[in-house]
Design an enzyme around this catalytic site. Structure first.
Site, PDB file in Angstrom:
ATOM      1  N   ASP A 291     -27.771 -31.024  27.918  1.00  0.00           N
ATOM      2  CA  ASP A 291     -28.623 -30.344  26.942  1.00  0.00           C
ATOM      3  C   ASP A 291     -30.011 -30.997  26.923  1.00  0.00           C
ATOM      4  OD1 ASP A 291     -29.463 -28.665  24.961  1.00  0.00           O
ATOM      5  OD2 ASP A 291     -28.341 -29.622  23.352  1.00  0.00           O
ATOM      6  N   LYS A 293     -32.928 -29.518  27.350  1.00  0.00           N
ATOM      7  CA  LYS A 293     -33.956 -28.657  26.744  1.00  0.00           C
ATOM      8  C   LYS A 293     -35.311 -28.837  27.438  1.00  0.00           C
ATOM      9  CE  LYS A 293     -31.847 -28.253  22.154  1.00  0.00           C
ATOM     10  NZ  LYS A 293     -30.733 -29.227  22.256  1.00  0.00           N
ATOM     11  N   ASP A 296     -41.449 -27.570  30.029  1.00  0.00           N
ATOM     12  CA  ASP A 296     -42.738 -27.952  30.606  1.00  0.00           C
ATOM     13  C   ASP A 296     -43.058 -27.007  31.751  1.00  0.00           C
ATOM     14  OD1 ASP A 296     -45.046 -29.525  31.263  1.00  0.00           O
ATOM     15  OD2 ASP A 296     -44.005 -31.278  30.469  1.00  0.00           O
TER      16      ASP A 296
END
Length: 449
Positions: A291, A293, A296
């Site tokens: 996880d 996340k 960018d």
């Protein structure tokens, strides 16, 4: 009684109710249509209506008033002016600019907010509105509604614990209009027949896991594991040591579909840990779900994914990533499966309706995205993973909001639920995992009928 009848007759002359054949938002074909927006053009009638609505509730416990957009906004505004109770405004959708807030006004967590609605039919849109208001930290206990179409909406809300106060039912309206010769016997019979046996609103049915239109190999594997184990449970292992993580994986691995990790919180992360996790995952038949996340530009995400300390590309089956950088930013994870974060479960999250719709569109276009994290129904070509599931708790002090397995599988049509503290903080994590596995699978099976 006479005052209410006088108000209704004057409002009727404005065209607030029409007769014929109309398709409602719920999909139901109706012989009548109610539209209270013309009342905004009559200040005196609007003032009378607002005072009538205020008399339905105990004003002493109310701290805010909010009208469901758009028809109820003039009513709520007038009620605020008449009562002195502050008004907040709920947007129907986020415009994507300005403050980007769904609720406008001055308010703080824990305040009791009265919701104002013009017409209630199935109650579905009101339930959605309540969820959005409560996500901002407000408390909803009471609702006032001008007209109840008597098609199950009141019961739906009362079953969820809300107090709904109505000024008129549709049967009362029809009787008053007939009494004053605004309707003839034939029209009354047609409407009464419709009301006595109202058609059910068409609703989306759950697609069984084996029939989901998922193309990505990781998604297909996830479904296969779920069907073999009769489990739709993803365990979130937010522990901070390798020993805790290994012990948890060994204990619960045979009951879960995936183990969700936050590798950067492991204080003694090493490749020995990775090797052991992969061995356990093969033996216990579950996926490793990082996880991370990612959020960018593509080049940076590729370096974060393939290089550095963790080198996720070498060992995880699936990762989470935000779609904020656009569809191409997902390409760097191939062949690892991507779970797009389109909505979060924390109070005050900025993932509003505008963002969610854009994020879902990006997720559907990407061949590498097979699932999304959200708190709502999503298209069938994506698996829905819902976090914030807890049997016992409703939230925490850091903004997390919890839902039950029954709610996420029946209302959101969730495919997989994510459980964290309900498992790893339990006195007996193995027993807790089995309880969640059983409840989750039962909720899924119940939602198929």
């Amino acid at each position: 009684m006479q005052a209410r009848e006088d108000f209704l007759l004057k409002a009727y002359e404005l065209g607030i109710i029409k007769f014929g054949s109309f398709t409602l938002k719920s999909g139901i074909e109706s012989p009548f249509y109610v539209d209270l927006r013309p009342l905004a053009s009559s200040p005196q009638l609007l003032k009378t209506l607002s005072n009538n609505l205020l008399q339905l509730v105990d004003n002493s416990k109310l701290e805010l008033i909010c009208g469901v957009p758009y028809a109820a906004l003039p009513m709520a505004t007038t009620m605020s002016l008449e009562s002195g109770i502050p008004l907040i405004i709920k947007r129907k959708e986020n415009k994507g600019y300005g403050t980007k807030r769904m609720l406008e006004g001055v308010f703080h967590d824990g305040q009791n907010c009265l919701l104002v609605e013009d017409v209630i039919t199935s109650g579905k849109s009101l339930v959605e509105t309540i969820d959005e208001v409560e996500k901002e930290g407000l408390v909803v206990t009471d609702l006032v509604v001008v007209l109840d179409r008597e098609q199950g909406g009141i019961q739906r809300l009362e079953e969820k614990g809300y107090n709904v106060h109505t000024l008129f039912t549709i049967n009362e309206v029809i009787d008053i209009l007939f009494k004053y010769k605004r309707l003839d016997e034939g029209e009354v019979k047609k409407i009464k027949d419709f009301l006595s046996m109202p058609p059910q609103a068409p609703s989306r049915k759950r697609t069984p896991l084996q029939d989901k239109e998922v193309q990505h190999p990781v998604g297909k594997n996830m479904i296969d594991i779920a069907l073999r184990k009769k489990s739709n449970l993803i365990a979130s292992a937010d522990v901070v040591s390798s020993l805790e993580l290994i012990n948890l994986a060994k204990g619960i691995g045979d009951k879960i579909v995936a183990l969700k990790l936050h590798s950067d919180i492991i204080t003694d992360f090493s490749w020995d840990l990775v090797t052991e996790l992969r061995t356990i995952a093969r033996e216990k038949d579950f996926l490793l779900f990082e996880d991370r996340k990612f959020a960018d530009i593509g080049n940076t995400q590729e370096l974060q994914f393939k290089q550095g300390v963790y080198r996720f590309a070498d060992w995880v089956d699936m990762v989470t990533a935000h779609p904020i950088a656009g569809e191409k930013s997902f390409d760097v994870f191939e062949p690892t499966g991507v779970v797009a974060i389109v909505e979060m479960s924390s109070a005050g999250a900025l993932t509003d309706d505008y963002y969610v719709s854009k994020a879902l569109n990006i997720a559907q276009k990407s061949a590498d995205v097979f699932a999304v994290v959200a708190q709502r129904q999503v298209p069938d070509d994506l698996l829905l993973l819902t976090p914030g599931v807890n049997i016992d708790k409703k939230g925490d002090s850091k903004g997390q909001q919890y839902n039950t397995p029954k709610k996420v599988f029946s209302e959101y049509l969730t495919d997989f639920m994510i459980v964290g503290r309900g498992i790893y903080k339990a006195n007996d994590p193995v027993a807790a995992t089995e309880e969640y596995r059983q409840q989750g699978w039962k909720a899924y099976e119940d939602s198929l009928s």
